[in-house]
Design a protein around this motif. Structure first.
Motif, mmCIF file in Angstrom:
data_model
loop_
_atom_site.group_PDB
_atom_site.id
_atom_site.type_symbol
_atom_site.label_atom_id
_atom_site.label_comp_id
_atom_site.label_asym_id
_atom_site.label_seq_id
_atom_site.Cartn_x
_atom_site.Cartn_y
_atom_site.Cartn_z
ATOM 1 N N ARG A 54 53.073 38.700 31.043
ATOM 2 C CA ARG A 54 51.738 38.094 31.171
ATOM 3 C C ARG A 54 50.918 38.749 32.266
ATOM 4 N N PHE A 55 51.565 39.146 33.364
ATOM 5 C CA PHE A 55 50.871 39.724 34.511
ATOM 6 C C PHE A 55 51.177 41.216 34.588
ATOM 7 N N THR A 56 50.175 41.981 35.017
ATOM 8 C CA THR A 56 50.338 43.424 35.186
ATOM 9 C C THR A 56 49.725 43.857 36.508
ATOM 10 N N ILE A 57 50.528 44.526 37.309
ATOM 11 C CA ILE A 57 50.042 45.070 38.579
ATOM 12 C C ILE A 57 49.681 46.533 38.376
ATOM 13 N N SER A 58 48.600 46.952 39.004
ATOM 14 C CA SER A 58 48.184 48.359 38.919
ATOM 15 C C SER A 58 47.442 48.717 40.200
ATOM 16 N N ARG A 59 47.233 49.992 40.389
ATOM 17 C CA ARG A 59 46.545 50.418 41.598
ATOM 18 C C ARG A 59 45.606 51.582 41.307
ATOM 19 N N ASP A 60 44.644 51.754 42.187
ATOM 20 C CA ASP A 60 43.742 52.898 42.170
ATOM 21 C C ASP A 60 43.792 53.484 43.574
ATOM 22 N N ILE A 61 44.521 54.589 43.727
ATOM 23 C CA ILE A 61 44.713 55.128 45.065
ATOM 24 C C ILE A 61 43.434 55.704 45.641
ATOM 25 N N TYR A 62 42.502 56.093 44.798
ATOM 26 C CA TYR A 62 41.242 56.657 45.286
ATOM 27 C C TYR A 62 40.333 55.585 45.853
ATOM 28 N N LYS A 63 40.494 54.360 45.372
ATOM 29 C CA LYS A 63 39.714 53.233 45.880
ATOM 30 C C LYS A 63 40.524 52.387 46.856
ATOM 31 N N LEU B 12 38.058 29.685 38.297
ATOM 32 C CA LEU B 12 38.516 28.629 37.394
ATOM 33 C C LEU B 12 38.544 29.188 35.978
ATOM 34 N N VAL B 13 39.656 28.992 35.296
ATOM 35 C CA VAL B 13 39.799 29.496 33.936
ATOM 36 C C VAL B 13 40.579 28.473 33.117
ATOM 37 N N GLN B 14 40.316 28.438 31.836
ATOM 38 C CA GLN B 14 41.057 27.532 30.964
ATOM 39 C C GLN B 14 42.426 28.113 30.633
ATOM 40 N N ALA B 15 43.349 27.241 30.326
ATOM 41 C CA ALA B 15 44.681 27.677 29.911
ATOM 42 C C ALA B 15 44.562 28.650 28.740
ATOM 43 N N GLY B 16 45.345 29.707 28.798
ATOM 44 C CA GLY B 16 45.290 30.742 27.776
ATOM 45 C C GLY B 16 44.344 31.875 28.112
ATOM 46 N N GLY B 17 43.525 31.673 29.129
ATOM 47 C CA GLY B 17 42.554 32.675 29.512
ATOM 48 C C GLY B 17 43.139 33.748 30.414
ATOM 49 N N SER B 18 42.251 34.616 30.883
ATOM 50 C CA SER B 18 42.659 35.754 31.700
ATOM 51 C C SER B 18 41.793 35.861 32.954
ATOM 52 N N LEU B 19 42.378 36.444 33.970
ATOM 53 C CA LEU B 19 41.668 36.789 35.201
ATOM 54 C C LEU B 19 42.220 38.099 35.718
ATOM 55 N N ARG B 20 41.377 38.839 36.399
ATOM 56 C CA ARG B 20 41.821 40.068 37.058
ATOM 57 C C ARG B 20 41.538 39.952 38.546
ATOM 58 N N LEU B 21 42.584 39.940 39.331
ATOM 59 C CA LEU B 21 42.438 39.894 40.780
ATOM 60 C C LEU B 21 42.379 41.307 41.330
ATOM 61 N N SER B 22 41.591 41.456 42.381
ATOM 62 C CA SER B 22 41.459 42.754 43.038
ATOM 63 C C SER B 22 41.788 42.610 44.512
ATOM 64 N N CYS B 23 42.268 43.684 45.074
ATOM 65 C CA CYS B 23 42.619 43.710 46.492
ATOM 66 C C CYS B 23 42.272 45.089 47.018
ATOM 67 N N THR B 24 41.613 45.138 48.144
ATOM 68 C CA THR B 24 41.316 46.429 48.757
ATOM 69 C C THR B 24 41.987 46.496 50.130
ATOM 70 N N PHE B 25 42.439 47.708 50.445
ATOM 71 C CA PHE B 25 43.128 47.954 51.698
ATOM 72 C C PHE B 25 42.362 48.952 52.560
ATOM 73 N N SER B 26 42.447 48.730 53.854
ATOM 74 C CA SER B 26 42.011 49.746 54.812
ATOM 75 C C SER B 26 43.252 50.187 55.574
#
Length: 127
Positions: free
Chosen positions: A68-77, A10-24
């Motif tokens: 507003r949104f930025t996708i990125s990855r860490d191939i080592y993780k 839950l975040v207020q309008a104007g705020g930020s969040l960072r979502l993470s996803c891990t793959f096997s």
């Protein structure tokens, strides 16, 4: 491929969040897959938020989140991220991460092309 999202909340309008996803990925590597972030609000269809091609060479954002949104990855993780800034109440939805095996430097533009999905993480933006 196992997919696991985290980072919603839950975040207020104007705020930020960072979502993470891990793959096997099993025997293949991150570079063998196109990946993306998607969201689905109640009563609405699932929509694309950000796409990244296999090899990480191409990125796509719909106009609704561009800048507003930025996708990125860490191939080592084996991790994929979605940095979300300047959040709006209309960004409230369940957010999903997905992967689809494809040829080198290919981006998958259709949800049906993504074979492996996570369970989702809820993002709620209050006004």
């Amino acid at each position: 491929v196992q997919v696991t999202e985290s980072g919603g909340g839950l975040v207020q309008a104007g705020g930020s969040l960072r979502l993470s996803c891990t793959f096997s990925f099993g025997g293949l590597s991150f570079d063998d897959y196109a990946v993306g972030w998607f969201r689905q609000a109640p009563g609405k269809e699932r929509e694309i938020m950000a796409l990244m091609s296999s090899g990480g060479t191409k990125i796509y954002y719909p106009d609704s989140v561009k800048g507003r949104f930025t996708i990125s990855r860490d191939i080592y993780k084996n991790a994929l991220y979605l940095q979300m800034n300047a959040l709006k109440p209309e960004d409230t939805a369940m957010y999903y991460c997905a992967a689809g095996a494809t040829s080198w430097r290919s981006c998958l533009s259709s949800l049906a092309e993504y074979a492996d999905w996570g369970q989702g993480t809820q993002v709620t933006v209050s006004s």
